[in-house]
Design an enzyme around this catalytic site. Structure first.
Site, PDB file in Angstrom:
ATOM      1  N   ASN A 115       0.792  -1.234   0.000  1.00 62.79           N
ATOM      2  CA  ASN A 115       0.000   0.000   0.000  1.00 62.79           C
ATOM      3  C   ASN A 115       0.825   1.285   0.000  1.00 62.79           C
ATOM      4  OD1 ASN A 115       0.756  -0.367   2.636  1.00 62.79           O
ATOM      5  ND2 ASN A 115      -1.188   0.279   3.503  1.00 62.79           N
ATOM      6  N   LYS A 124      13.355  -6.162  -0.264  1.00 64.64           N
ATOM      7  CA  LYS A 124      12.491  -7.076  -1.033  1.00 64.64           C
ATOM      8  C   LYS A 124      11.155  -6.342  -1.139  1.00 64.64           C
ATOM      9  CE  LYS A 124       9.301 -10.121  -1.635  1.00 64.64           C
ATOM     10  NZ  LYS A 124       8.302  -9.592  -2.547  1.00 64.64           N
ATOM     11  N   GLU A 169       5.498  -3.916  11.692  1.00 59.44           N
ATOM     12  CA  GLU A 169       4.261  -3.130  11.710  1.00 59.44           C
ATOM     13  C   GLU A 169       3.226  -3.945  10.964  1.00 59.44           C
ATOM     14  OE1 GLU A 169       5.697  -0.124  14.014  1.00 59.44           O
ATOM     15  OE2 GLU A 169       3.625  -0.442  13.385  1.00 59.44           O
ATOM     16  N   ARG A 191      -5.328   1.125   4.248  1.00 58.09           N
ATOM     17  CA  ARG A 191      -4.269   1.672   5.105  1.00 58.09           C
ATOM     18  C   ARG A 191      -4.357   0.957   6.450  1.00 58.09           C
ATOM     19  NH1 ARG A 191      -6.316   6.407   6.478  1.00 58.09           N
ATOM     20  NH2 ARG A 191      -4.402   7.189   7.396  1.00 58.09           N
ATOM     21  N   CYS A 192      -3.187   0.638   6.999  1.00 57.46           N
ATOM     22  CA  CYS A 192      -3.230  -0.049   8.293  1.00 57.46           C
ATOM     23  C   CYS A 192      -3.887   0.854   9.324  1.00 57.46           C
ATOM     24  CB  CYS A 192      -1.838  -0.453   8.734  1.00 57.46           C
ATOM     25  SG  CYS A 192      -0.732   0.920   8.862  1.00 57.46           S
ATOM     26  N   GLU A 247     -10.061  -7.303   9.596  1.00 59.56           N
ATOM     27  CA  GLU A 247      -9.575  -6.103   8.912  1.00 59.56           C
ATOM     28  C   GLU A 247      -9.903  -6.213   7.426  1.00 59.56           C
ATOM     29  OE1 GLU A 247      -5.304  -6.084   8.591  1.00 59.56           O
ATOM     30  OE2 GLU A 247      -5.243  -3.914   8.696  1.00 59.56           O
ATOM     31  N   ARG A 296      -0.318   7.564  10.571  1.00 63.59           N
ATOM     32  CA  ARG A 296       1.080   7.291  10.955  1.00 63.59           C
ATOM     33  C   ARG A 296       1.856   8.608  11.070  1.00 63.59           C
ATOM     34  NH1 ARG A 296       5.104   5.676   6.791  1.00 63.59           N
ATOM     35  NH2 ARG A 296       3.249   5.518   5.505  1.00 63.59           N
TER      36      ARG A 296
HETATM   37  N1  LIG Z   1       0.937  -1.674  10.455  1.00 63.01           N
HETATM   38  C1  LIG Z   1       1.285  -1.157   9.304  1.00 63.01           C
HETATM   39  O1  LIG Z   1       2.051  -0.198   9.247  1.00 63.01           O
HETATM   40  C2  LIG Z   1       0.760  -1.739   8.031  1.00 63.01           C
HETATM   41  C3  LIG Z   1       0.147  -2.955   7.975  1.00 63.01           C
HETATM   42  N2  LIG Z   1      -0.288  -3.453   6.785  1.00 63.01           N
HETATM   43  C4  LIG Z   1      -0.963  -4.755   6.774  1.00 63.01           C
HETATM   44  O2  LIG Z   1      -0.518  -5.500   5.649  1.00 63.01           O
HETATM   45  C5  LIG Z   1      -1.576  -6.200   5.049  1.00 63.01           C
HETATM   46  C6  LIG Z   1      -1.680  -5.874   3.589  1.00 63.01           C
HETATM   47  O3  LIG Z   1      -0.420  -5.713   3.010  1.00 63.01           O
HETATM   48  P1  LIG Z   1       0.239  -6.877   2.148  1.00 63.01           P
HETATM   49  O4  LIG Z   1       1.310  -6.245   1.325  1.00 63.01           O
HETATM   50  O5  LIG Z   1      -0.799  -7.648   1.429  1.00 63.01           O
HETATM   51  O6  LIG Z   1       0.850  -7.773   3.310  1.00 63.01           O
HETATM   52  P2  LIG Z   1       1.665  -9.126   3.220  1.00 63.01           P
HETATM   53  O7  LIG Z   1       2.004  -9.476   4.620  1.00 63.01           O
HETATM   54  O8  LIG Z   1       0.997 -10.116   2.378  1.00 63.01           O
HETATM   55  O9  LIG Z   1       2.986  -8.714   2.428  1.00 63.01           O
HETATM   56  C7  LIG Z   1       3.903  -7.785   2.924  1.00 63.01           C
HETATM   57  C8  LIG Z   1       5.254  -8.030   2.325  1.00 63.01           C
HETATM   58  O10 LIG Z   1       5.748  -9.311   2.732  1.00 63.01           O
HETATM   59  C9  LIG Z   1       6.168 -10.060   1.603  1.00 63.01           C
HETATM   60  N3  LIG Z   1       6.046 -11.475   1.922  1.00 63.01           N
HETATM   61  C10 LIG Z   1       5.029 -12.330   1.649  1.00 63.01           C
HETATM   62  N4  LIG Z   1       5.306 -13.553   2.144  1.00 63.01           N
HETATM   63  C11 LIG Z   1       6.521 -13.483   2.734  1.00 63.01           C
HETATM   64  C12 LIG Z   1       7.335 -14.392   3.443  1.00 63.01           C
HETATM   65  N5  LIG Z   1       6.989 -15.653   3.641  1.00 63.01           N
HETATM   66  N6  LIG Z   1       8.516 -13.952   3.925  1.00 63.01           N
HETATM   67  C13 LIG Z   1       8.896 -12.681   3.742  1.00 63.01           C
HETATM   68  N7  LIG Z   1       8.163 -11.756   3.089  1.00 63.01           N
HETATM   69  C14 LIG Z   1       6.990 -12.157   2.599  1.00 63.01           C
HETATM   70  C15 LIG Z   1       5.280  -9.559   0.498  1.00 63.01           C
HETATM   71  O11 LIG Z   1       5.819  -9.876  -0.756  1.00 63.01           O
HETATM   72  P3  LIG Z   1       4.859 -10.296  -1.991  1.00 63.01           P
HETATM   73  O12 LIG Z   1       4.100  -9.066  -2.328  1.00 63.01           O
HETATM   74  O13 LIG Z   1       5.785 -10.727  -3.028  1.00 63.01           O
HETATM   75  O14 LIG Z   1       3.966 -11.391  -1.487  1.00 63.01           O
HETATM   76  C16 LIG Z   1       5.276  -8.060   0.804  1.00 63.01           C
HETATM   77  O15 LIG Z   1       6.465  -7.477   0.369  1.00 63.01           O
HETATM   78  C17 LIG Z   1      -2.796  -5.803   5.832  1.00 63.01           C
HETATM   79  O16 LIG Z   1      -3.077  -6.815   6.758  1.00 63.01           O
HETATM   80  C18 LIG Z   1      -2.394  -4.557   6.581  1.00 63.01           C
HETATM   81  O17 LIG Z   1      -2.995  -4.299   7.772  1.00 63.01           O
HETATM   82  C19 LIG Z   1      -0.129  -2.789   5.632  1.00 63.01           C
HETATM   83  C20 LIG Z   1       0.462  -1.579   5.639  1.00 63.01           C
HETATM   84  C21 LIG Z   1       0.942  -0.961   6.839  1.00 63.01           C
HETATM   85  O1  LIG Z   2       0.838   1.312   5.824  1.00 61.65           O
HETATM   86  C1  LIG Z   2      -0.020   2.026   6.258  1.00 61.65           C
HETATM   87  O2  LIG Z   2      -1.185   1.857   6.020  1.00 61.65           O
HETATM   88  C2  LIG Z   2       0.499   3.151   6.990  1.00 61.65           C
HETATM   89  O3  LIG Z   2       1.631   2.951   7.678  1.00 61.65           O
HETATM   90  C3  LIG Z   2      -0.419   4.235   7.283  1.00 61.65           C
HETATM   91  O4  LIG Z   2       0.178   5.405   6.943  1.00 61.65           O
HETATM   92  P1  LIG Z   2      -0.732   6.705   6.888  1.00 61.65           P
HETATM   93  O5  LIG Z   2      -1.414   6.787   8.201  1.00 61.65           O
HETATM   94  O6  LIG Z   2       0.235   7.802   6.670  1.00 61.65           O
HETATM   95  O7  LIG Z   2      -1.673   6.514   5.754  1.00 61.65           O
END
Ligand SMILES: NC(=O)C1=CN([C@@H]2O[C@H](COP(=O)(O)OP(=O)(O)OC[C@H]3O[C@@H](n4cnc5c(N)ncnc54)[C@H](OP(=O)(O)O)[C@@H]3O)[C@@H](O)[C@H]2O)C=CC1
Ligand SMILES: O=C(O)[C@H](O)COP(=O)(O)O
Length: 497
Positions: free
Chosen positions: A170, A193, A265, A298-299, A392, A452
């Site tokens: 995202n 990565k 996170e 967004r998280c 979520e 954030r």
């Molecule tokens: N707290 C926060 O700041 C945030 C939390 N999120 C959370 O993330 C989720 C959505 O994001 P999303 O990108 O789909 O999350 P994912 O956990 O699916 O993926 C995150 C990253 O991890 C990689 N990945 C996947 N599998 C593995 C593995 N086994 N080992 C290491 N890396 C791996 C992905 O690569 P690839 O794309 O190649 O699978 C990607 O780069 C939601 O649940 C959301 O809440 C999102 C943004 C911010």
């Molecule tokens: O990954 C996310 O969703 C964020 O860390 C949130 O960032 P933001 O609050 O600036 O949108």
């Protein structure tokens, strides 16, 4: 256009991109690529290299060598290079933002904002790093009981080695630089990565560091499906720190990874608690911004509204009026609601809506979907037995739970597996403080939606929302360790005043 102009070296053919290792753009020996699907068209937009384990080994080996020299590079020079990278990123914001539009369907203006914010984050990191790391601590022994002043401790911050950075789809640029810049200013090497959806904008961002003149091997970027190369990366013996943002994947990484510091996170279910005395116009505006910007992906999005019954009707009416005005369409047209990132994500969101509807919730808008595009829905009268009360969605749907008491709202918030952020709307600051103290979340916003930023604020989750604290100063410190040198005098020495 991606892969043209200064980004020409990245291209490995039409819409196929190389990975970055040892300061060079390379094609993988695997001869395989991974598709990046455009969420709007559901067609393949780009292809990135499916890197091999040997290629991963090579980036870690060159990171180790480059880091040794980088750690000996004066702090001001490291900062200078980061400022250059920030300038490059801002100068080339247009093609990077265009890639964000194509691969993650981020609305056009938000895509530019993400790149500019990332440039600012890198510069701030350079400045903060110079201040934070330029100072150490001088401790004298005689403050501890039974000890004389014969030991003088000089404590400073030293790099960890190689930091593995894994951002989510995202914010593939911003959540990458929020890891890369603190790691580099602190004297570490970085292996990135990128998420597969978002890999191409991530590769373009990496090229800005290349253009700025960072030494070969110090920053590398390997691409491929996380499910295929993720474990190999996160359990690699050369990793000295993992900075990850994403979903539950982070929990399994934390279980498997070795004895390295981690910054995780993860997900959130940020609650918006609305009291009877709240300014409901302000609340409605924040629910729209907090719940629906970037289609709720967004998280820190508001993911559940907990409103006192007496003001619930009025609030729902105000929010519905605003939902009706949200533009729904394509990211190129800067629509507010755009297609969600993947078809499986859209299916998951749809499942949550159907579950709530079947169990008796009220959909304030008719549910409508075309491909990955889901029209925004406020779901009223949600009950705890519905999945949407706890899960979520990462999409443009928002549940409303009507509560009888503030205690009920706090209880719901604290019963969640997540504890990222939350917000409270009231005009009574005393009540807000009591509720904030009772909410088990990393951050509570008073009278505004969760967020954030600004990027130097501490940002952390509790329970399944994460480990460690982000935010520029915290990230810099997390990516260092303390080194002490103790001068032992033959006898106690006190300065005379
Ligand atoms: N707290 C926060 O700041 C945030 C939390 N999120 C959370 O993330 C989720 C959505 O994001 P999303 O990108 O789909 O999350 P994912 O956990 O699916 O993926 C995150 C990253 O991890 C990689 N990945 C996947 N599998 C593995 C593995 N086994 N080992 C290491 N890396 C791996 C992905 O690569 P690839 O794309 O190649 O699978 C990607 O780069 C939601 O649940 C959301 O809440 C999102 C943004 C911010
Ligand atoms: O990954 C996310 O969703 C964020 O860390 C949130 O960032 P933001 O609050 O600036 O949108």
């Amino acid at each position: 256009m991606a892969g043209t102009g200064v980004f020409e070296d990245l291209a490995a053919g039409e819409d196929t991109f190389k990975f970055y290792s040892e300061g060079k753009w390379q094609e993988s020996a695997s001869k395989k690529t991974v598709n990046v699907v455009n969420p709007s068209t559901q067609k393949v937009q780009y292809k990135v290299q499916a890197c091999t384990q040997d290629e991963v080994n090579a980036v870690f080996a060159s990171a180790k060598v480059a880091q040794k020299a980088w750690a000996k590079t004066p702090l001001w020079k490291r900062a200078e290079l980061l400022h250059k990278a920030a300038a490059m990123l801002k100068e080339h914001k247009t093609p990077i933002a265009a890639a964000l539009v194509k691969e993650i369907a981020k609305p056009a203006k938000d895509a530019v904002t993400e790149v500019v914010r990332s440039g600012d984050l890198i510069s701030y990191c350079a400045e903060e790093g110079v201040r934070l790391l330029g100072e150490g601590k001088f401790i004298m022994s005689d403050s501890f009981p039974g000890t004389d002043r014969n030991k003088l401790c000089l404590a400073s911050k030293i790099p960890l080695g190689t930091v593995l950075c894994i951002p989510p789809f995202n914010y593939p640029v911003n959540l990458a630089v929020s890891k890369i810049a603190p790691a580099l200013i602190a004297g570490n090497a970085v292996v990135l990565k990128p998420p597969t959806q978002g890999a191409v904008s991530g590769l373009h961002m990496v090229h800005c560091f290349h253009l700025a003149g960072f030494p070969p091997g110090l920053l590398s970027c390997v691409t491929g499906k996380g499910s295929e190369i993720g474990d190999f990366l996160t359990t690699h013996p050369s990793v000295n720190c993992i900075s990850f943002t994403g979903g539950d994947t982070g929990i399994s990484i934390a279980r498997k990874a070795g004895m390295v510091p981690m910054q995780m996170e993860l997900g959130g279910k940020d609650a918006c608690i609305v009291l009877e005395d709240a300014d409901l116009d302000l609340v409605a505006a924040n629910i729209i911004k907090g719940g629906f910007s970037y289609s709720g992906q967004r998280c820190t999005a508001i993911k559940v509204v907990l409103v006192l019954e007496s003001v619930a009707d009025k609030l729902v009416e105000l929010v519905n009026a605003k939902v009706a005005k949200l533009s729904v369409g394509m990211p190129e047209d800067d629509a507010q609601i755009t297609p969600v990132v993947t078809e499986s994500s859209a299916n998951f969101i749809e499942g949550l809506v159907k579950d709530a509807e079947t169990k008796g919730a009220t959909l304030c808008q008719a549910y409508k979907r075309e491909g990955n595009l889901i029209w925004p829905v406020l779901i009223d009268h949600v009950k705890p037995e519905m999945r949407i009360a706890w899960e979520e969605p990462f999409g443009p749907i928002l549940p409303v739970i009507r509560v009888k008491t503030v205690e009920e709202a706090i209880h719901h918030c604290n019963a969640s597996q997540f504890g990222l952020q939350g917000c409270i709307f009231t005009q009574d600051i005393n009540k807000a403080m009591f509720i904030s103290d009772a909410m088990e979340t990393g951050t509570v916003q008073i009278n505004s939606a969760p967020a954030r930023g600004p990027d130097h604020f501490p940002f952390q989750g509790i329970r399944d929302s994460g480990i460690g604290t982000q935010g520029i100063p915290n990230s810099i410190l997390l990516m260092t360790k303390t080194k002490s040198t103790v001068i032992n005098l033959p006898s106690a020495s006190y300065t005379m005043g």
